[in-house]
Design a protein around this motif. Structure first.
Motif, PDB file in Angstrom:
ATOM      1  N   VAL A 146     127.281 -40.583  90.316  1.00 11.80           N
ATOM      2  CA  VAL A 146     126.680 -39.294  90.683  1.00 11.80           C
ATOM      3  C   VAL A 146     127.131 -38.195  89.736  1.00 11.80           C
ATOM      4  CG1 VAL A 146     126.652 -37.509  92.465  1.00 11.80           C
ATOM      5  CG2 VAL A 146     126.357 -39.897  93.107  1.00 11.80           C
ATOM      6  N   GLY A 147     128.439 -38.145  89.452  1.00  5.69           N
ATOM      7  CA  GLY A 147     128.946 -37.100  88.568  1.00  5.69           C
ATOM      8  C   GLY A 147     128.394 -37.201  87.156  1.00  5.69           C
ATOM      9  N   LEU A 148     128.489 -38.408  86.583  1.00  2.00           N
ATOM     10  CA  LEU A 148     128.005 -38.598  85.216  1.00  2.00           C
ATOM     11  C   LEU A 148     126.492 -38.512  85.165  1.00  2.00           C
ATOM     12  CD1 LEU A 148     128.580 -39.228  82.279  1.00  2.00           C
ATOM     13  CD2 LEU A 148     128.679 -41.663  82.870  1.00  2.00           C
ATOM     14  N   GLY A 149     125.811 -39.042  86.174  1.00  2.00           N
ATOM     15  CA  GLY A 149     124.344 -38.969  86.200  1.00  2.00           C
ATOM     16  C   GLY A 149     123.850 -37.545  86.250  1.00  2.00           C
ATOM     17  N   ALA A 150     124.518 -36.684  87.038  1.00  2.00           N
ATOM     18  CA  ALA A 150     124.123 -35.278  87.104  1.00  2.00           C
ATOM     19  C   ALA A 150     124.314 -34.593  85.762  1.00  2.00           C
ATOM     20  CB  ALA A 150     124.932 -34.571  88.187  1.00  2.00           C
ATOM     21  N   GLY A 151     125.444 -34.887  85.112  1.00  2.00           N
ATOM     22  CA  GLY A 151     125.679 -34.294  83.794  1.00  2.00           C
ATOM     23  C   GLY A 151     124.642 -34.738  82.773  1.00  2.00           C
ATOM     24  N   LEU A 152     124.293 -36.020  82.789  1.00  2.00           N
ATOM     25  CA  LEU A 152     123.281 -36.522  81.856  1.00  2.00           C
ATOM     26  C   LEU A 152     121.913 -35.906  82.135  1.00  2.00           C
ATOM     27  CD1 LEU A 152     124.295 -40.298  81.870  1.00  2.00           C
ATOM     28  CD2 LEU A 152     124.449 -38.756  79.905  1.00  2.00           C
ATOM     29  N   ALA A 153     121.580 -35.727  83.421  1.00  2.00           N
ATOM     30  CA  ALA A 153     120.288 -35.123  83.769  1.00  2.00           C
ATOM     31  C   ALA A 153     120.207 -33.678  83.279  1.00  2.00           C
ATOM     32  CB  ALA A 153     120.084 -35.191  85.275  1.00  2.00           C
ATOM     33  N   LEU A 154     121.287 -32.927  83.453  1.00  2.00           N
ATOM     34  CA  LEU A 154     121.298 -31.537  82.964  1.00  2.00           C
ATOM     35  C   LEU A 154     121.180 -31.488  81.444  1.00  2.00           C
ATOM     36  CD1 LEU A 154     124.050 -30.040  85.288  1.00  2.00           C
ATOM     37  CD2 LEU A 154     121.603 -29.514  85.326  1.00  2.00           C
ATOM     38  N   CYS A 155     121.821 -32.438  80.767  1.00  2.00           N
ATOM     39  CA  CYS A 155     121.698 -32.498  79.301  1.00  2.00           C
ATOM     40  C   CYS A 155     120.257 -32.776  78.891  1.00  2.00           C
ATOM     41  CB  CYS A 155     122.621 -33.582  78.744  1.00  2.00           C
ATOM     42  SG  CYS A 155     124.361 -33.140  78.725  1.00  2.00           S
ATOM     43  N   ARG A 156     119.584 -33.647  79.615  1.00  2.00           N
ATOM     44  CA  ARG A 156     118.217 -33.992  79.260  1.00  2.00           C
ATOM     45  C   ARG A 156     117.250 -32.828  79.512  1.00  2.00           C
ATOM     46  NH1 ARG A 156     115.157 -39.198  79.570  1.00  2.00           N
ATOM     47  NH2 ARG A 156     114.309 -37.949  77.875  1.00  2.00           N
ATOM     48  N   VAL A 157     117.478 -32.087  80.603  1.00  2.00           N
ATOM     49  CA  VAL A 157     116.525 -31.030  80.961  1.00  2.00           C
ATOM     50  C   VAL A 157     116.867 -29.702  80.289  1.00  2.00           C
ATOM     51  CG1 VAL A 157     115.524 -29.720  82.876  1.00  2.00           C
ATOM     52  CG2 VAL A 157     116.038 -32.156  83.160  1.00  2.00           C
ATOM     53  N   TYR A 158     118.164 -29.368  80.220  1.00  2.00           N
ATOM     54  CA  TYR A 158     118.554 -28.034  79.737  1.00  2.00           C
ATOM     55  C   TYR A 158     119.475 -28.082  78.517  1.00  2.00           C
ATOM     56  CZ  TYR A 158     116.911 -26.678  84.370  1.00  2.00           C
ATOM     57  OH  TYR A 158     116.153 -26.474  85.496  1.00  2.00           O
ATOM     58  N   GLY A 159     119.722 -29.267  77.972  1.00  2.00           N
ATOM     59  CA  GLY A 159     120.730 -29.376  76.924  1.00  2.00           C
ATOM     60  C   GLY A 159     120.234 -29.200  75.512  1.00  2.00           C
ATOM     61  N   GLY A 160     118.964 -28.995  75.308  1.00  2.00           N
ATOM     62  CA  GLY A 160     118.470 -28.888  73.949  1.00  2.00           C
ATOM     63  C   GLY A 160     118.194 -30.256  73.350  1.00  2.00           C
ATOM     64  N   TYR A 169     120.814 -44.748  85.900  1.00  2.00           N
ATOM     65  CA  TYR A 169     119.700 -44.693  86.853  1.00  2.00           C
ATOM     66  C   TYR A 169     119.721 -43.387  87.646  1.00  2.00           C
ATOM     67  CZ  TYR A 169     119.272 -49.629  85.742  1.00  2.00           C
ATOM     68  OH  TYR A 169     119.117 -50.822  85.060  1.00  2.00           O
ATOM     69  N   GLU A 170     120.917 -42.928  88.014  1.00  2.00           N
ATOM     70  CA  GLU A 170     121.013 -41.663  88.732  1.00  2.00           C
ATOM     71  C   GLU A 170     120.532 -40.511  87.849  1.00  2.00           C
ATOM     72  OE1 GLU A 170     121.846 -41.529  92.091  1.00  2.00           O
ATOM     73  OE2 GLU A 170     121.564 -43.654  91.615  1.00  2.00           O
ATOM     74  N   ALA A 171     120.826 -40.575  86.560  1.00  2.00           N
ATOM     75  CA  ALA A 171     120.412 -39.505  85.647  1.00  2.00           C
ATOM     76  C   ALA A 171     118.897 -39.329  85.661  1.00  2.00           C
ATOM     77  CB  ALA A 171     120.898 -39.814  84.231  1.00  2.00           C
ATOM     78  N   GLU A 172     118.179 -40.427  85.671  1.00  2.00           N
ATOM     79  CA  GLU A 172     116.721 -40.332  85.677  1.00  2.00           C
ATOM     80  C   GLU A 172     116.205 -39.831  87.025  1.00  2.00           C
ATOM     81  OE1 GLU A 172     114.478 -41.128  82.670  1.00  2.00           O
ATOM     82  OE2 GLU A 172     116.446 -40.197  82.434  1.00  2.00           O
ATOM     83  N   ASN A 173     116.875 -40.222  88.117  1.00  2.00           N
ATOM     84  CA  ASN A 173     116.504 -39.684  89.435  1.00  2.00           C
ATOM     85  C   ASN A 173     116.682 -38.169  89.468  1.00  2.00           C
ATOM     86  OD1 ASN A 173     115.876 -42.200  90.500  1.00  2.00           O
ATOM     87  ND2 ASN A 173     117.918 -42.518  91.363  1.00  2.00           N
ATOM     88  N   TYR A 174     117.840 -37.716  88.964  1.00  2.00           N
ATOM     89  CA  TYR A 174     118.145 -36.290  89.017  1.00  2.00           C
ATOM     90  C   TYR A 174     117.257 -35.504  88.052  1.00  2.00           C
ATOM     91  CZ  TYR A 174     122.281 -38.192  91.335  1.00  2.00           C
ATOM     92  OH  TYR A 174     123.120 -38.873  92.173  1.00  2.00           O
ATOM     93  N   ARG A 192     117.289 -32.122  97.641  1.00  2.00           N
ATOM     94  CA  ARG A 192     116.486 -32.672  98.727  1.00  2.00           C
ATOM     95  C   ARG A 192     115.574 -33.784  98.223  1.00  2.00           C
ATOM     96  NH1 ARG A 192     116.180 -27.092 100.435  1.00  2.00           N
ATOM     97  NH2 ARG A 192     114.205 -26.825  99.325  1.00  2.00           N
ATOM     98  N   ILE A 193     115.112 -33.646  96.996  1.00  2.00           N
ATOM     99  CA  ILE A 193     114.190 -34.639  96.436  1.00  2.00           C
ATOM    100  C   ILE A 193     114.905 -35.938  96.081  1.00  2.00           C
ATOM    101  CG2 ILE A 193     112.624 -35.108  94.510  1.00  2.00           C
ATOM    102  CD1 ILE A 193     112.073 -32.077  94.401  1.00  2.00           C
ATOM    103  N   VAL A 194     116.148 -35.817  95.555  1.00  2.00           N
ATOM    104  CA  VAL A 194     116.830 -37.001  95.014  1.00  2.00           C
ATOM    105  C   VAL A 194     117.704 -37.710  96.053  1.00  2.00           C
ATOM    106  CG1 VAL A 194     116.843 -35.988  92.723  1.00  2.00           C
ATOM    107  CG2 VAL A 194     118.857 -35.731  94.179  1.00  2.00           C
ATOM    108  N   LEU A 195     117.874 -37.152  97.229  1.00  2.00           N
ATOM    109  CA  LEU A 195     118.728 -37.808  98.226  1.00  2.00           C
ATOM    110  C   LEU A 195     118.244 -39.218  98.596  1.00  2.00           C
ATOM    111  CD1 LEU A 195     119.972 -35.165 100.827  1.00  2.00           C
ATOM    112  CD2 LEU A 195     121.333 -36.836  99.577  1.00  2.00           C
TER     113      LEU A 195
END
Length: 516
Positions: A327-341, A395-400, A436-439
């Motif tokens: 969960v922790g690493l997946g969230a970080g990877l998701a933020l990098c993909r969406v807002y990380g440039g 897999y969590e990164a893509e969900n998030y 709410r979407i990813v739960l």
């Protein structure tokens, strides 16, 4: 740019939290330092390898027994050491030597050129042969030539597999467990089996539906394996101890006790005496594994419960800690993909595709057995948690990421227009809606992770699935024990399903009313 820095800081925070979780796990599982220094002889084996090698006592599944266990007790005593058994999957016993899990391996390892290329071997401690087994009443098979044109079963990666393949003209079927081969023989799926004599003595000889036939096939020598070139002094000590056991009769006594003395052993040792010890271990095994009434069967299952309970606790510990990392690493990877440039997006994408594109089992083996080659050696528990966590993080990164992208971009713009910082907008506007979407998919992934935790059994961790394998191979009972273990998995998962539903309702509070 500020969002990119935010995404990078989130990823670093996730990694630090993951490291903290693993450190806590390592601290929990690290053994306490011994009060006094005692010389030990650590050796690896697989308790699922079956009788009479190294296996769980059918009368008490908490005890590991076998003729090789007795050999190591006697050998360690002669060396002035205390024997310490380390569980590992049979196929990974020699890699375990390279990983430093133990000093030696004894588990029916045949002294073959392939094995000798991977490890140093002692002088043979046991010499035997392949035994042909057929259904009772079938036409006898005299030798290897008589097996041609028939469907024959044997153990996978054994010397008998090599012998039968080289003979040609045999339709060969290989098995991971000897009991499966004999079951197929009784079900008429195969015509015969050829396996090491000790296996046939314990799994075929007591069965009234099967019988021995024919001449001995080949010559098989078992040896104690050590890491290649690492322990010449210990190897010399072991050879000396085995020689003493051959000459003082202690080896003969052990083998008679387990009813597996062979004419080849008589030739090797020069001991032509009649039986020197009653086969009490063999009699105990046969009596303990005989079919019983339903009341006795229920009592047997009750004896399994403490062992299965501890295994369930181990499964939960591995799964929860791995999910924290995911969960922790997946969230970080998701933020990098969406807002990380562009750069962080590409790096995160490479990680996700590499992890999702390779089997989890390969990742577990690589982290545990591969990383020591570059100087990074991890405890089995820590390696299992990290492997599962890193895998599921992809897999969590893509969900998030899907959850973040589901929130309209104008909400970020509106939040910034209301004088929120980008960090505040993410924390108070974007992430709560995405959560709410990813739960639901996160809950599903955790249930899957609980089941996938069974893969860590290949790196010497004994969790719930491995315990099922240990018990079922001891009692030939895959059905009843399987139902019991399946029920435990169900009981483990149900509370988390309920918790997830509560979390979904809590996260969605007020949404239904506002829509109405």
């Amino acid at each position: 740019m500020r969002l990119a820095r935010l995404a990078l800081s989130s990823l670093l925070l996730a990694l630090s939290l993951s490291a903290a979780a693993v450190s806590a796990a390592s601290a929990q599982t690290a053994p306490a330092a011994p009060a006094t220094a005692e010389r030990t002889l650590t050796y690896g084996g697989d308790s699922t390898s079956g009788a009479p090698y190294t296996f769980k006592d059918p009368a008490d599944p908490n005890i590991t027994v076998g003729f090789e266990v007795d050999i190591m007790k006697e050998l360690a005593a002669k060396l002035g050491r205390k024997p310490v058994f380390v569980q590992n999957d049979w196929s990974n016993l020699i890699p375990g030597l390279d990983a430093g899990l133990y000093e030696a391996v004894i588990n029916g390892l045949e002294i073959t050129p392939a094995h000798q290329a991977a490890a140093d071997f002692s002088t043979p401690y046991y010499t035997t042969f392949g035994q042909i087994v057929i259904r009772r009443g079938d036409a006898p098979i005299d030798n290897l030539e008589g097996l041609k044109g028939k469907v024959v079963g044997t153990l996978k990666s054994s010397q008998m597999e090599y012998v039968l393949r080289n003979a040609g003209g045999i339709d060969l079927r290989t098995y991971d467990q000897e009991i499966d081969a004999y079951s197929d023989l009784k079900l008429k799926r195969i015509d015969a089996t050829v396996m090491d004599f000790p296996i046939a003595v314990y799994y075929a000889q007591p069965d009234r539906e099967l019988q021995f036939t024919g001449q001995p096939i080949g010559r098989i020598e078992y040896g104690i394996a050590l890491k290649k070139g690492a322990h010449p002094e210990l190897l010399a000590e072991i050879n000396t101890g085995l020689s003493q056991m051959m000459h003082d009769g202690s080896m003969r006594t052990i083998l008679d006790h387990w009813a597996i003395w062979t004419p080849l052993m008589a030739q090797l040792t020069g001991d032509q005496r009649p039986i020197q010890a009653q086969p009490l271990a063999y009699d105990h095994f046969v009596q303990a594994t005989q079919p019983q009434g339903w009341k006795m069967q229920v009592q047997r299952y009750m004896r399994f419960l403490p062992q299965l309970g501890w295994a369930a606790v181990m499964t939960l510990e591995i799964s929860i800690l791995a999910m924290i990392i995911a969960v922790g690493l997946g969230a970080g990877l998701a933020l990098c993909r969406v807002y990380g440039g562009v750069l962080l997006d590409r790096l995160a994408q490479v990680y996700i595709e590499v992890v999702r594109g390779t089997p989890l089992l390969i990742q577990v083996l690589f982290i545990y057995y591969g990383l020591p080659k570059v100087g990074l050696q991890l405890e089995p528990f820590v390696a299992g948690v990290i492997a599962l966590g890193l895998n599921y993080a992809a897999y969590e990164a893509e969900n998030y990421r899907a959850g973040l992208l589901a929130i309209p971009r104008n909400q970020m713009e509106a939040a910034i227009a209301l004088n929120m910082t980008e960090r505040q907008a993410l924390r108070n506007v974007i992430i709560p809606q995405a959560a709410r979407i990813v739960l639901p998919p996160t809950t599903n992934d955790f249930i899957s992770l609980i089941k996938d935790s069974s893969l860590v059994s290949v790196i010497s961790l004994v969790e719930l699935t491995k315990t099922y394998e240990l018990i079922s191979t001891t009692y030939y009972d895959y059905f009843g024990t399987g139902l019991l273990v399946a029920a435990i998995y169900l009981l483990i998962g149900l509370p988390f399903v309920r918790l997830a539903k509560w979390a979904e309702r809590y996260a969605s509070r007020g949404v239904t009313r506002s829509i109405g």
